[in-house]
Every structure is written in structure tokens, then in C-alpha cells.
Design a protein around this motif. Sequence first.
Motif, PDB file in Angstrom:
ATOM      1  N   ASP A 209       2.021  14.410  -0.555  1.00 43.95           N
ATOM      2  CA  ASP A 209       2.609  13.626  -1.650  1.00 43.95           C
ATOM      3  C   ASP A 209       1.696  13.617  -2.883  1.00 43.95           C
ATOM      4  OD1 ASP A 209       4.325  12.016  -3.012  1.00 43.95           O
ATOM      5  OD2 ASP A 209       4.181  10.289  -1.678  1.00 43.95           O
ATOM      6  N   PHE A 210       2.288  13.342  -4.019  1.00 43.61           N
ATOM      7  CA  PHE A 210       1.522  13.053  -5.242  1.00 43.61           C
ATOM      8  C   PHE A 210       1.897  11.618  -5.561  1.00 43.61           C
ATOM      9  CE2 PHE A 210      -0.486  15.768  -8.723  1.00 43.61           C
ATOM     10  CZ  PHE A 210      -1.212  14.708  -9.211  1.00 43.61           C
ATOM     11  N   PHE A 211       1.006  10.701  -5.257  1.00 49.54           N
ATOM     12  CA  PHE A 211       1.347   9.278  -5.191  1.00 49.54           C
ATOM     13  C   PHE A 211       0.600   8.505  -6.273  1.00 49.54           C
ATOM     14  CE2 PHE A 211       1.229   4.989  -3.533  1.00 49.54           C
ATOM     15  CZ  PHE A 211       2.447   4.839  -2.902  1.00 49.54           C
ATOM     16  N   ALA A 212       1.322   7.640  -6.968  1.00 44.83           N
ATOM     17  CA  ALA A 212       0.681   6.815  -8.005  1.00 44.83           C
ATOM     18  C   ALA A 212       0.483   5.401  -7.490  1.00 44.83           C
ATOM     19  CB  ALA A 212       1.551   6.786  -9.250  1.00 44.83           C
ATOM     20  N   LEU A 213      -0.706   4.873  -7.708  1.00 43.13           N
ATOM     21  CA  LEU A 213      -0.983   3.477  -7.396  1.00 43.13           C
ATOM     22  C   LEU A 213      -1.314   2.809  -8.729  1.00 43.13           C
ATOM     23  CD1 LEU A 213      -1.353   1.399  -5.091  1.00 43.13           C
ATOM     24  CD2 LEU A 213      -3.739   2.091  -4.958  1.00 43.13           C
ATOM     25  N   LEU A 214      -0.357   2.041  -9.207  1.00 41.40           N
ATOM     26  CA  LEU A 214      -0.537   1.445 -10.538  1.00 41.40           C
ATOM     27  C   LEU A 214      -0.724  -0.062 -10.431  1.00 41.40           C
ATOM     28  CD1 LEU A 214       2.210   3.229 -12.683  1.00 41.40           C
ATOM     29  CD2 LEU A 214      -0.104   3.968 -12.173  1.00 41.40           C
ATOM     30  N   GLY A 215      -1.323  -0.610 -11.449  1.00 41.22           N
ATOM     31  CA  GLY A 215      -1.494  -2.060 -11.491  1.00 41.22           C
ATOM     32  C   GLY A 215      -2.396  -2.425 -12.644  1.00 41.22           C
ATOM     33  N   PRO A 216      -2.309  -3.666 -13.114  1.00 45.96           N
ATOM     34  CA  PRO A 216      -3.184  -4.074 -14.216  1.00 45.96           C
ATOM     35  C   PRO A 216      -4.640  -4.170 -13.750  1.00 45.96           C
ATOM     36  CG  PRO A 216      -1.896  -5.939 -13.413  1.00 45.96           C
ATOM     37  CD  PRO A 216      -1.408  -4.738 -12.680  1.00 45.96           C
ATOM     38  N   ASN A 217      -5.554  -4.371 -14.686  1.00 48.51           N
ATOM     39  CA  ASN A 217      -6.966  -4.519 -14.319  1.00 48.51           C
ATOM     40  C   ASN A 217      -7.128  -5.673 -13.339  1.00 48.51           C
ATOM     41  OD1 ASN A 217      -7.919  -2.455 -15.924  1.00 48.51           O
ATOM     42  ND2 ASN A 217      -8.134  -3.768 -17.713  1.00 48.51           N
TER      43      ASN A 217
ATOM     44  N   SER B 266      -8.807  -0.551  -7.058  1.00 46.62           N
ATOM     45  CA  SER B 266     -10.114   0.006  -6.683  1.00 46.62           C
ATOM     46  C   SER B 266     -10.620  -0.589  -5.376  1.00 46.62           C
ATOM     47  CB  SER B 266     -11.133  -0.225  -7.804  1.00 46.62           C
ATOM     48  OG  SER B 266     -10.733   0.491  -8.944  1.00 46.62           O
ATOM     49  N   THR B 267     -10.267  -1.853  -5.103  1.00 46.57           N
ATOM     50  CA  THR B 267     -10.680  -2.455  -3.817  1.00 46.57           C
ATOM     51  C   THR B 267      -9.988  -1.724  -2.669  1.00 46.57           C
ATOM     52  OG1 THR B 267     -10.954  -4.588  -4.897  1.00 46.57           O
ATOM     53  CG2 THR B 267     -10.791  -4.623  -2.508  1.00 46.57           C
ATOM     54  N   THR B 268      -8.694  -1.412  -2.859  1.00 47.99           N
ATOM     55  CA  THR B 268      -7.959  -0.680  -1.812  1.00 47.99           C
ATOM     56  C   THR B 268      -8.622   0.674  -1.566  1.00 47.99           C
ATOM     57  OG1 THR B 268      -5.938  -1.751  -2.580  1.00 47.99           O
ATOM     58  CG2 THR B 268      -5.670   0.149  -1.141  1.00 47.99           C
ATOM     59  N   ILE B 269      -8.937   1.365  -2.655  1.00 46.21           N
ATOM     60  CA  ILE B 269      -9.603   2.672  -2.528  1.00 46.21           C
ATOM     61  C   ILE B 269     -10.974   2.496  -1.878  1.00 46.21           C
ATOM     62  CG2 ILE B 269     -10.655   4.539  -3.881  1.00 46.21           C
ATOM     63  CD1 ILE B 269      -8.273   4.263  -5.805  1.00 46.21           C
TER      64      ILE B 269
ATOM     65  N   LYS C  57      -8.233  17.113   2.696  1.00 44.72           N
ATOM     66  CA  LYS C  57      -6.763  17.135   2.766  1.00 44.72           C
ATOM     67  C   LYS C  57      -6.172  16.143   1.769  1.00 44.72           C
ATOM     68  CE  LYS C  57      -6.111  18.245   7.661  1.00 44.72           C
ATOM     69  NZ  LYS C  57      -5.673  17.668   8.940  1.00 44.72           N
ATOM     70  N   MET C  58      -6.988  15.155   1.392  1.00 45.94           N
ATOM     71  CA  MET C  58      -6.476  14.115   0.497  1.00 45.94           C
ATOM     72  C   MET C  58      -7.483  13.863  -0.633  1.00 45.94           C
ATOM     73  SD  MET C  58      -4.978  10.399   1.429  1.00 45.94           S
ATOM     74  CE  MET C  58      -6.388   9.627   2.139  1.00 45.94           C
ATOM     75  N   LEU C  59      -6.965  13.844  -1.845  1.00 46.61           N
ATOM     76  CA  LEU C  59      -7.815  13.603  -3.013  1.00 46.61           C
ATOM     77  C   LEU C  59      -7.408  12.269  -3.621  1.00 46.61           C
ATOM     78  CD1 LEU C  59      -9.990  15.037  -4.753  1.00 46.61           C
ATOM     79  CD2 LEU C  59      -8.144  15.970  -6.132  1.00 46.61           C
ATOM     80  N   ILE C  60      -8.390  11.384  -3.771  1.00 49.93           N
ATOM     81  CA  ILE C  60      -8.111  10.083  -4.386  1.00 49.93           C
ATOM     82  C   ILE C  60      -8.762  10.072  -5.754  1.00 49.93           C
ATOM     83  CG2 ILE C  60      -8.406   7.589  -4.185  1.00 49.93           C
ATOM     84  CD1 ILE C  60      -8.727   8.006  -1.167  1.00 49.93           C
ATOM     85  N   LEU C  61      -7.958   9.836  -6.778  1.00 43.11           N
ATOM     86  CA  LEU C  61      -8.488   9.848  -8.149  1.00 43.11           C
ATOM     87  C   LEU C  61      -8.282   8.465  -8.769  1.00 43.11           C
ATOM     88  CD1 LEU C  61      -6.496  12.857  -8.088  1.00 43.11           C
ATOM     89  CD2 LEU C  61      -8.524  13.239  -9.444  1.00 43.11           C
ATOM     90  N   ASP C  62      -9.381   7.795  -9.037  1.00 38.73           N
ATOM     91  CA  ASP C  62      -9.311   6.452  -9.618  1.00 38.73           C
ATOM     92  C   ASP C  62      -9.519   6.581 -11.135  1.00 38.73           C
ATOM     93  OD1 ASP C  62      -9.208   3.761  -9.921  1.00 38.73           O
ATOM     94  OD2 ASP C  62     -10.959   3.292  -8.698  1.00 38.73           O
ATOM     95  N   GLU C  63      -8.436   6.574 -11.849  1.00 38.13           N
ATOM     96  CA  GLU C  63      -8.421   6.744 -13.306  1.00 38.13           C
ATOM     97  C   GLU C  63      -9.236   7.975 -13.748  1.00 38.13           C
ATOM     98  OE1 GLU C  63      -9.078   3.115 -15.404  1.00 38.13           O
ATOM     99  OE2 GLU C  63      -8.034   1.979 -13.877  1.00 38.13           O
ATOM    100  N   PRO C  64      -8.793   9.142 -13.327  1.00 36.57           N
ATOM    101  CA  PRO C  64      -9.587  10.355 -13.589  1.00 36.57           C
ATOM    102  C   PRO C  64      -9.593  10.808 -15.039  1.00 36.57           C
ATOM    103  CG  PRO C  64      -7.485  10.948 -12.625  1.00 36.57           C
ATOM    104  CD  PRO C  64      -7.547   9.458 -12.617  1.00 36.57           C
TER     105      PRO C  64
END
Lengths: 254, 314
Positions: free
Chosen positions: B32-40, B45-48, B156-163
Motif C-alpha cells: 500500500d501507499f498509505f497516508a497518515l495525516l493529522g494536525p501537529n 510521530s508517537t505512533t511511528i 519491505k516497508m518505508l515509513i516517511l515522517d514528513e519527508p
Amino acid sequence: MNNTIALKSILHKEVHRFMRIWVQTLVPPAITICLYFVIFGSLIGKRIGEMGGFDYMSFIVPGLIMMSVITNSYSNVASSFFSAKWQRNVEEMLVAPVPNWVIVAGYVGGGMCRGILVGLIVTFVALFFVDIQVHNIWVIIATVSLTSATFALGGLINAIFAGSFDDISIIPTFVLTPLTYLGGVFYSISLLPEFWQGVSQANPIVYMVNAFRYGFLGISDVSLVTAFAVIGFFIVTLFVTAMVLISKGIGLRS
Amino acid sequence: MTYALEITGLKKTYKGGFQALKNIELKVEQGDFFALLGPNGAGKSTTIGVMTSLVNKTQGQVKIYGHDIDNALEEAKSHIGLVPQEFNFNQFEPLTNILVNQAGYYGVDRKTALIRAEKYLKQLELWDKRNEPARALSGGMKRRLMIARALMHEPKMLILDEPTAGVDIEIRRAMWDFLQVLNKEGITIILTTHYLEEAEMLCRNIAIIDGGEIVENTTMKGLLAQLDTETFVLDLAPIQHQVSLDGVVSRQLDDHTLEIDISKKQSLNQVFAQLSSQDVEVKSMRNKSNRLEALFVSLINQADKTKENSKVEA
């Protein structure tokens, strides 16, 4: 997961770090030791005469080498690990499948490499001032290895708790330096009054310096068995402490 | 079916008592190409952080490709490549060393690591800088370096936090292309971003997190389908008369700009027909605001209102 490659990577990174800044890490101990030899050896040492059956310069050489090993093993790990925390690049290891013992072993190995390398440099410098004799090379190797490991572990624990760069200089300034100077580097503890001899026996550095001196000169204020038992006790205690702290993520994970 | 990511009942309460994650439930399919969105401060980032073991969870279960982080942490971590929000590499190390060391932490031998470092540095246009210390790089280059670093063990999985934070549009688009290629190769990508256009363009599925809770978890198409009205800005050939449109809310801003609100039920053809009958020539047309942005704001406001109401009821 190949832990050997991970361990090699941390070691490589650590050695590369202190070699890259060799002017800050390797040169100062050589200069400091030159000053000690000139002042305590050539100038004051001649007036002191013999100690433990050897001229004063020969007596203090093992202690001075050990002092450099202790200081450099400790400060290498303390500054490197704290810097990794501060720049957050410690996270590179924390997110990777690196077992905690590999992280501890890698950093301690790096501290040992610097401590032993500085010890060799200081030994080489000492050769310009005094003829160095060797009584038992295996005691020398064992003592220097175990002592550098002990203080590298100490530096790691200091860095784990440290919240600022000031925190990694407090222990060396207020604990390590006094213990080293009072650890029989410049004198035999047999010269002290009985009470202070007893107090000195609570100082672990006394055992390390004396075991090391035994390796060179064949003389010691403490028994070799006791010395290695004390060093072993500190290594095990500090290693377990470091492992618990890293496993719990103290100062590393929120 | 094994999910790339499976989070169940995840809670995180920090020492001071702040509850960052309240009860996160999330599943991300492989590839999947999955978006995790939310305000500041929403908990992204805690989930990541929990997924990558940088944050200790208080409660709940996290599985990465079927590996529970409670009893198979090393296996779970070996599947993840993390591109964090903050620069977290040694600023004094040359780029090649950073990449090769990182690969080593995952058990990749030096020879293989050097080959991969060359591959990713070239793909991300950093090859010329390979021997320079990381601090010499620009902000955009540092972001790309972190992507290269995250790929060194071929996860297998890439996590990008505001890349793409602080990256100019040209480089951002190049990074989007690069990420799309990786996704096509089979890498699951989880992205958090403040650029909602980025999420809309790249991601197939989306979760919106607010106040430590998932307030929406659906497909990107499904989410956008929730939009009732869109506002378009029409650039016109200069006109001297007032435009009047039946059944469409419109605002004539000046002699060459018209704004129209179109509901899903209405057709743009009707609007163009009316404009044509009034001799109005449309030169160009664009969305007034990002569609996802409008939805995002409305969902967050809705969640905030629900919380306010439950407080009042309590």
C-alpha cells in the motif's frame, strides 16, 4: 541478522571517529605525559630518590600509562555516545535490529581501542625518558584490557544519564581525577598512615595501577588475585547496569 | 492475510500524564501507499515511534509483517526503513560512511553496502557529495540522504515522517516520482505529511489522526467522495457586464475573474453553456483550494466538536 557485522560497524564508526579528530584525541595525552615526565620524573623525581626499590621515574611510568588509559577509555565513550544522543544519530542503531549487547560491546570496544592506543603512545613517549622493563607481559595485557573496558562502561553509563555536555565532564572532574591521583600513580600506598591505607583500598584504581605496575616492575601494594577480582567485579556490575539502562531505554526512548 | 502493519488498541501515556495515543486501531496492507495525516501533536510521530521502538508503548499490540514487536522486535524492525522528521545523522560523517554504517547495523556486509550506497546516492542525486560531511548538504539533500539511508537494508516497508518538509517543489516532485517507483517495486509506504496535495497525489489509503485517535480511515477516493461542493476559479477574457448564472452560486471578483461553487450533482457543462450564451470566454480554470485540505479541516473540526459535546454531556 548478522550481529558480527553490526558489531564491526559500530567499532569501525567509533575508531574512525577518534582517528578523524586525532589532534584532539591522541596528541594531548602525549603532551601531558611529557610534562609529567619532565616535572615529576626529571626535576622532582631526582630529589625523591627510590620508591619500591626503583628510581622514581620508573616507578611512576606504569601509573601514568594507566592514568591515560583510564581517562581516554572513559571520555571516548562518554563523549561519543552523548554526542550520538544529542545529534539523535543513536536512533540509527535503536531502530535497527541490533541487540543491546552489541551496542554496549561496540561502544566499549571503541573506548578500549582509544584507551589502549593512547597507552601505547604514552609508552612510546616514556621510552625517551626511561628504560622500560617488562616483568610479565600477560599481566600487562590483561590489566590494560580489563581496566579500559571498565572505564569505557563507566563512560557509557555516564553518557546514558547525561542531559548536557556539562554532565559528561562532572564525573571525570569530581570523581575520576581524584580517584586516579589518589590511586597510587605517584606513590606506594604503603607510605600512607594505616588509616589512609585502609581508605585507599576502597579505591578501585589502586588495584588497577598496582596490577599494571606488577606487570612492568614485579612489585605491587595489593595481591594480583584481589586486583583481578576487583576489576572483574566492576566490569560485571557496570556491564549489567549498562544493559539494564539500554534495555529500559533510559535517556534514549520516551 | 498478513498485513504490513497491524495496530490494535495502541495507547501511549507519557510520564507527565499526557495521553498521546488513546486507542489506535490501524491496518495497512502489503504494497500500500498509505497516508497518515493529522494536525501537529495529533499522535502521528508517537505512533511511528512505537512502531520503530523509539517510544515505549503503554498498551496495545503492534505487528509488522506479522511480527509482534513485543516478542519478535528484531524481526519486526528488520522490515522497516525509517525516514524521521528531524535530521538524525552524524553531521560530521561523510555520506558514504553514514550509509554503510547503517547497512551494517542490519547485518549487510561492507561490500554489498558500498554497492547499494552508490546505487541510492546516484538515484537521489547525491553521488557528487558522497565524500562530504553531512553538515555540508542543503536541507533538501539531507532529506534525500535520510531516504537513501532508510533503503540501505532494502526494507519491505518505508515509513516517511514528513519527508518533503522544507523542500522546494522541483525536488519534492522528484522525490514523489522516486517514492512511486519504490511502491511499484512492492515496498509498502506509510507517509505523514503536511502537504495534503502530496497525500492526495501519492496515497491510495488514508487515516486521519487527531487527539491520539483515528477519526477517519478509508480509501483516498472514498474520502474525496465525501466532498459535496468544490470551488473553482475561472480566468475570463475581460468582460464589461455582470455575469449571472442560474442554479450556481457565483462571485464575480473583477472583470476577468469568476468564482463558482459546484455541487456533485451539478455539471460544469451547464456552467460553460450559460457562460457561452453570455459571450463570456473562459481562458483557464483551477480549484480554489486543495480538495483534501477542505475535507481534512472539516473532519478535524467535526472531531473537535464531538469532543466538546461529550465534555458538556459529561
